[in-house]
Design a protein around this motif. Structure first.
Motif, PDB file in Angstrom:
ATOM      1  N   ASP A 217      -2.313  -5.629 -14.324  1.00 33.92           N
ATOM      2  CA  ASP A 217      -3.032  -4.777 -12.929  1.00 33.92           C
ATOM      3  C   ASP A 217      -2.751  -4.565 -11.567  1.00 33.92           C
ATOM      4  N   ALA A 218      -2.401  -3.516 -11.447  1.00 34.64           N
ATOM      5  CA  ALA A 218      -1.974  -2.775 -10.089  1.00 34.64           C
ATOM      6  C   ALA A 218      -2.871  -3.854  -9.303  1.00 34.64           C
ATOM      7  N   HIS A 219      -1.841  -3.736  -7.527  1.00 31.67           N
ATOM      8  CA  HIS A 219      -2.883  -5.165  -7.228  1.00 31.67           C
ATOM      9  C   HIS A 219      -3.342  -3.895  -5.772  1.00 31.67           C
ATOM     10  N   ALA A 220      -3.621  -4.235  -5.008  1.00 35.25           N
ATOM     11  CA  ALA A 220      -4.417  -3.249  -4.251  1.00 35.25           C
ATOM     12  C   ALA A 220      -3.387  -2.468  -3.071  1.00 35.25           C
ATOM     13  N   ALA A 221      -3.099  -1.103  -2.949  1.00 37.29           N
ATOM     14  CA  ALA A 221      -1.696  -0.005  -2.771  1.00 37.29           C
ATOM     15  C   ALA A 221      -2.177   1.080  -2.477  1.00 37.29           C
ATOM     16  N   TRP A 222      -1.557   1.711  -2.121  1.00 42.00           N
ATOM     17  CA  TRP A 222      -1.549   3.467  -2.165  1.00 42.00           C
ATOM     18  C   TRP A 222      -0.570   3.740  -3.359  1.00 42.00           C
ATOM     19  N   TYR A 223      -1.237   4.567  -3.836  1.00 43.81           N
ATOM     20  CA  TYR A 223      -0.989   4.974  -5.117  1.00 43.81           C
ATOM     21  C   TYR A 223      -1.071   6.550  -5.538  1.00 43.81           C
ATOM     22  N   ALA A 224       0.460   7.636  -5.861  1.00 49.85           N
ATOM     23  CA  ALA A 224      -0.101   8.556  -6.516  1.00 49.85           C
ATOM     24  C   ALA A 224      -0.843   9.532  -7.082  1.00 49.85           C
ATOM     25  N   VAL A 225      -2.085  10.362  -6.723  1.00 56.40           N
ATOM     26  CA  VAL A 225      -2.670  10.742  -7.216  1.00 56.40           C
ATOM     27  C   VAL A 225      -3.123  12.356  -6.814  1.00 56.40           C
ATOM     28  N   GLY A 226      -2.795  13.303  -8.814  1.00 57.46           N
ATOM     29  CA  GLY A 226      -2.819  14.265  -7.719  1.00 57.46           C
ATOM     30  C   GLY A 226      -1.607  14.679  -7.263  1.00 57.46           C
ATOM     31  N   GLU A 227      -2.393  15.831  -6.143  1.00 50.24           N
ATOM     32  CA  GLU A 227      -0.838  16.028  -4.938  1.00 50.24           C
ATOM     33  C   GLU A 227      -1.052  15.139  -4.045  1.00 50.24           C
ATOM     34  N   GLY A 228      -2.445  13.930  -4.259  1.00 51.07           N
ATOM     35  CA  GLY A 228      -1.165  13.008  -2.409  1.00 51.07           C
ATOM     36  C   GLY A 228      -1.823  11.204  -3.271  1.00 51.07           C
TER      37      GLY A 228
ATOM     38  N   THR B   9       1.835   3.718 -12.176  1.00 54.00           N
ATOM     39  CA  THR B   9       2.787   3.742 -10.881  1.00 54.00           C
ATOM     40  C   THR B   9       2.854   2.913  -9.929  1.00 54.00           C
ATOM     41  N   ALA B  10       4.350   2.976  -9.837  1.00 51.08           N
ATOM     42  CA  ALA B  10       4.718   1.909  -8.161  1.00 51.08           C
ATOM     43  C   ALA B  10       3.906   2.324  -6.851  1.00 51.08           C
ATOM     44  N   PRO B  11       3.557   1.746  -6.311  1.00 51.11           N
ATOM     45  CA  PRO B  11       2.917   1.690  -4.678  1.00 51.11           C
ATOM     46  C   PRO B  11       3.752   2.934  -4.061  1.00 51.11           C
ATOM     47  N   VAL B  12       3.094   3.881  -3.258  1.00 54.57           N
ATOM     48  CA  VAL B  12       3.674   4.665  -2.420  1.00 54.57           C
ATOM     49  C   VAL B  12       3.879   4.030  -1.177  1.00 54.57           C
ATOM     50  N   VAL B  13       4.267   3.989   0.335  1.00 51.33           N
ATOM     51  CA  VAL B  13       4.528   3.056   1.422  1.00 51.33           C
ATOM     52  C   VAL B  13       5.354   4.436   1.994  1.00 51.33           C
ATOM     53  N   ILE B  14       4.401   4.670   2.967  1.00 53.31           N
ATOM     54  CA  ILE B  14       4.412   6.027   3.877  1.00 53.31           C
ATOM     55  C   ILE B  14       4.305   5.268   5.291  1.00 53.31           C
TER      56      ILE B  14
END
Length: 244
Positions: A2-13, A101-106
């Motif tokens: 299971d993916a852990h809590a994080a930001w992931y790319a969905v659509g254009e954001g 996919t992998a989480p995204v960090v900005i």
């Protein structure tokens, strides 16, 4: 896995995944924002829609006794459709496939939960059911609740909206109570008097409800708004890092 809590790319954001479901928190144009409505489940919103629809239908029926009820009927029906569209939106978000996919960090979403910038980092309680991540030098915008880890970049604005809604409920209650009194004083028919008394009762309930919510608003502020002072020198919230 299971993916852990994080930001992931969905659509254009980007959208926040709390470890088990998608939330209404997302990143648009490089900054954190929130959907126009969000909830853990759409069911309560569907129920609210049905209740307001029934209330609106009843008030439409009462227009024959007083034109004033047309105003409240339109208001209740508008709220019914608001909750209906909100429920449909929440259901659509929850049906987005889980991230693969992998989480995204900005930088705009940092510091993330788990980031340490000094001694004493950890989850510290800000209310009886909510803890916030302290990096050791500053508070993050992430809280740990029974529903999972949630961003609170929208917190300050949501708190202001909450105060506004509570004020509207209080004002609506006062308006209904005054309208009921005016109808009761200016009419003598038994049927009209029954409607007037009912309106006064509903107005009184809304007025009291709004007043109580306004009085309790400081309790809502704590989990939404980032504290202005460091945590007390106590151990972090029991249980360590939350399960993801």
């Amino acid at each position: 896995m299971d993916a852990h809590a994080a930001w992931y790319a969905v659509g254009e954001g980007l959208r926040w995944w709390d470890g088990s479901r998608w939330t209404g928190m997302r990143v648009a144009d490089g900054r954190p924002v929130i959907d126009w409505i969000t909830a853990d489940r759409p069911a309560p919103l569907f129920v609210s829609s049905a209740l307001f629809f029934v209330a609106g239908a009843i008030h439409l029926f009462l227009v024959g006794f007083s034109p004033f009820y047309l105003v409240t009927a339109v208001l209740f029906l508008a709220l019914s459709f608001f909750w209906l569209f909100g429920a449909l939106h929440v259901r659509r978000v929850l049906r987005i496939p889980a991230p693969t996919t992998a989480p995204v960090v900005i930088d705009a979403v940092r510091p993330l939960p788990g980031e340490q910038e000094g001694a004493g980092a950890g989850w510290f309680p800000v209310s009886s059911t909510v803890s916030r991540w302290w990096t050791g030098t500053r508070w993050s915008q992430y809280t740990w609740t029974r529903s999972g880890i949630r961003p609170t970049f929208h917190g300050a604005r949501s708190f202001r909206i909450l105060l506004w809604v509570e004020g509207v409920i209080t004002a609506l209650g006062a308006l209904l109570g005054i309208a009921g009194i005016v109808v009761a004083v200016s009419s003598s028919g038994a049927d009209v008097m029954t409607v007037a008394v009912g309106t006064i009762v509903v107005g009184a309930v809304l007025f009291l409800l709004g007043g109580v919510l306004l009085a309790l608003s400081p309790l809502s502020r704590r989990p939404l708004v980032v504290p202005s002072t460091p945590p007390a020198p106590l151990d972090p919230a029991a249980g360590g890092a939350p399960a993801r």
